[in-house]
Design an enzyme around this catalytic site. Sequence first.
Site, mmCIF file in Angstrom:
data_model
loop_
_atom_site.group_PDB
_atom_site.id
_atom_site.type_symbol
_atom_site.label_atom_id
_atom_site.label_comp_id
_atom_site.label_asym_id
_atom_site.label_seq_id
_atom_site.Cartn_x
_atom_site.Cartn_y
_atom_site.Cartn_z
ATOM 1 N N ASP A 211 45.059 35.688 34.591
ATOM 2 C CA ASP A 211 44.166 35.098 33.443
ATOM 3 C C ASP A 211 44.181 33.705 33.428
ATOM 4 O O ASP A 211 44.951 32.831 33.239
ATOM 5 C CB ASP A 211 44.799 35.911 32.180
ATOM 6 C CG ASP A 211 43.611 35.865 31.103
ATOM 7 O OD1 ASP A 211 42.642 36.719 31.604
ATOM 8 O OD2 ASP A 211 43.562 35.191 30.157
ATOM 9 N N SER A 212 42.788 33.388 33.229
ATOM 10 C CA SER A 212 42.437 31.568 33.187
ATOM 11 C C SER A 212 41.576 31.450 32.225
ATOM 12 O O SER A 212 40.665 32.478 31.700
ATOM 13 C CB SER A 212 42.288 31.346 34.801
ATOM 14 O OG SER A 212 41.362 32.090 35.383
ATOM 15 N N TYR B 56 32.859 28.201 35.444
ATOM 16 C CA TYR B 56 32.728 26.799 34.831
ATOM 17 C C TYR B 56 32.577 25.554 35.735
ATOM 18 O O TYR B 56 32.531 24.374 35.378
ATOM 19 C CB TYR B 56 33.508 26.217 33.499
ATOM 20 C CG TYR B 56 33.398 27.515 32.514
ATOM 21 C CD1 TYR B 56 32.469 26.835 31.527
ATOM 22 C CD2 TYR B 56 34.368 28.398 32.218
ATOM 23 C CE1 TYR B 56 32.408 27.945 30.346
ATOM 24 C CE2 TYR B 56 33.828 29.358 31.213
ATOM 25 C CZ TYR B 56 33.188 29.223 30.302
ATOM 26 O OH TYR B 56 33.097 29.940 29.123
ATOM 27 N N GLY C 212 35.107 35.572 42.917
ATOM 28 C CA GLY C 212 35.457 34.084 43.015
ATOM 29 C C GLY C 212 37.232 33.926 42.917
ATOM 30 O O GLY C 212 37.678 33.264 43.951
ATOM 31 N N ASN D 125 36.827 39.854 40.044
ATOM 32 C CA ASN D 125 36.079 38.600 40.090
ATOM 33 C C ASN D 125 35.862 37.997 41.598
ATOM 34 O O ASN D 125 37.063 37.618 42.031
ATOM 35 C CB ASN D 125 36.953 37.707 39.037
ATOM 36 C CG ASN D 125 36.080 36.280 39.099
ATOM 37 O OD1 ASN D 125 35.715 35.850 40.132
ATOM 38 N ND2 ASN D 125 35.912 35.616 38.091
#
Length: 200
Positions: free
Chosen positions: A77-78, A156, A19, A17
Amino acid sequence: MSADKCSIDKLLLATGNAGKIREMRELLTPLGIELVTPAELGIDLEVDENGETFEDNARLKATAFCAASGLPSVADDSGLCVDALGGAPGVHSARYAEPGGRKRKLLENMENTEQRAAKFVSSIVCAFPNGEELTATGECCGEIAREPRGDGGFGYDPVFYMAEFGKTMAEMTDDEKNAVSHRGRAMRELVQKLKEYKVN
Ligand code: IMP
């Protein structure tokens, strides 16, 4: 070795990822060690994230990348936990809808609710080749906006509003986000633990 440096010399950022990689790089820089990505090592690994908790999934990713690379590996992990949705999407945040449709689905599910409270959670595991691990967690409270705003961050961020800043996370600079975010908090805890960790 200086007292505020950790005793390892290379760390794999166990994620694809972009980001997360940007934020993790920024947050782990104080360690003064080499940070590498799976892509830089030619590692292409799909980890089945079937754990029940953020920590379970972070561990699955960290240990898989550590085994594949032979390097200490840090996985985050989020996800986003929304009070009015009973904590959803939670560990399913990345799979809540098809890519590009997640924020819209969230806003649709929240259309008729005044209760907007939500939090981001980040669980981090650093797995070492000797089987040891370090863990850290962080949370960040906010609310679900009525509509997306801002171009920064990822995921998000455009719908996560923080009243104390009058901004969504996507309207913050990287530094502003890292100072208050779930990942920023968890990474600072991990940095502290890595400084105290001694390779044996
Ligand atoms: P995973 O940890 O790779 O399973 O994915 C976590 C998902 O949660 C991401 O794909 C995002 O949709 C969301 N998420 C986690 N952290 C953040 C963040 O800092 N900002 C916005 N969305 C996030």
